[in-house]
Design a protein around this motif. Structure first.
Motif, PDB file in Angstrom:
ATOM      1  N   GLN A  74       1.110  -1.055  -0.055  1.00 49.81           N
ATOM      2  CA  GLN A  74      -0.077   0.077  -0.124  1.00 49.81           C
ATOM      3  C   GLN A  74       0.842   1.009   0.029  1.00 49.81           C
ATOM      4  O   GLN A  74       1.468   1.383   0.991  1.00 49.81           O
ATOM      5  N   CYS A  78      -4.861   5.032   3.687  1.00 55.37           N
ATOM      6  CA  CYS A  78      -6.307   4.587   3.150  1.00 55.37           C
ATOM      7  C   CYS A  78      -7.273   6.123   3.180  1.00 55.37           C
ATOM      8  O   CYS A  78      -6.997   7.036   3.738  1.00 55.37           O
ATOM      9  N   HIS A  86      -6.787  -4.672   5.767  1.00 55.71           N
ATOM     10  CA  HIS A  86      -5.802  -4.879   4.576  1.00 55.71           C
ATOM     11  C   HIS A  86      -4.927  -5.863   5.148  1.00 55.71           C
ATOM     12  O   HIS A  86      -4.525  -5.732   6.586  1.00 55.71           O
ATOM     13  N   ARG A  95      -6.941  -6.292  -2.961  1.00 51.38           N
ATOM     14  CA  ARG A  95      -6.364  -5.069  -2.709  1.00 51.38           C
ATOM     15  C   ARG A  95      -7.182  -3.815  -2.828  1.00 51.38           C
ATOM     16  O   ARG A  95      -7.045  -3.153  -3.849  1.00 51.38           O
ATOM     17  N   ILE A 136      -6.798  -0.286  -5.082  1.00 51.54           N
ATOM     18  CA  ILE A 136      -5.648   0.320  -4.675  1.00 51.54           C
ATOM     19  C   ILE A 136      -4.970   1.126  -5.789  1.00 51.54           C
ATOM     20  O   ILE A 136      -4.640   2.077  -5.457  1.00 51.54           O
TER      21      ILE A 136
END
Length: 184
Positions: A74, A78, A86, A95, A136
């Protein structure tokens, strides 16, 4: 160098482990094992709320998510609406940022779902659910609609707004509140 307060260093993690050291937070040591000799090409960047310099040894990158709360893959924080569930081991297709919020609306006119058990029959109301998600690598979130968790319809925010406006317009017309609808 990253500014690290003594409170940060004294904070105790959920699993009872000590918080990261100053060297780990400023990128001088592996975030997981604390070693500082790992070659540059064997270091995987990890994400921590206090620094962008943290890294983990290649073989320990998956463990870093337990310490940082953010998986190695990541690259951005977020979105504020994400539930944050996650894992470093998430399959690439999993993801996804998924909203904590969801809406389930029972459908009073829909036929009931029939669930047959060994000795009885159960009836279940059908419902429409909606929630927000963002893969993502996607630039923007999308809205998902489904009936009973099946047959999801994924729409852009613009499309979701248009659907919402169309539904509201239909309700206003049916209730006789949209004078433009009567004239048209």
């Amino acid at each position: 160098m990253t500014d690290v307060s003594s409170a940060d260093l004294d904070r105790v993690c959920d699993e009872g482990e000590r918080a990261p050291t100053a060297d780990q937070l400023c990128g001088k040591a592996c975030f997981v094992c604390g070693v500082s000799e790992a070659p540059e090409n064997k270091r995987i960047l990890v994400h921590h709320s206090r620094t962008r310099e943290a890294w983990a040894c290649e073989e320990e990158a998956g463990e870093s998510a337990k310490l940082t709360g953010v998986p190695w893959w990541q690259s951005e924080p977020c979105p504020p609406w994400c539930g944050g569930l996650h894992s470093a081991n998430d399959h690439p297709l999993d993801r996804v940022h998924i909203s904590e919020w969801s809406s389930e609306i029972p459908l009073s006119l829909a036929e009931l779902d029939v669930l047959r058990g060994a000795s009885d029959i159960l009836y279940s109301v059908r419902f429409v659910s909606t929630y927000v998600q963002q893969r993502i690598r996607d630039a923007r979130p999308t809205v998902l609609l489904s009936v009973d968790g099946k047959g999801e319809l994924e729409v852009t925010l613009t499309e979701a707004n248009a659907i919402a406006e169309a539904l509201l317009s239909a309700v206003r017309r049916a209730e006789g509140r949209d004078l433009r609808a009567v004239a048209a």
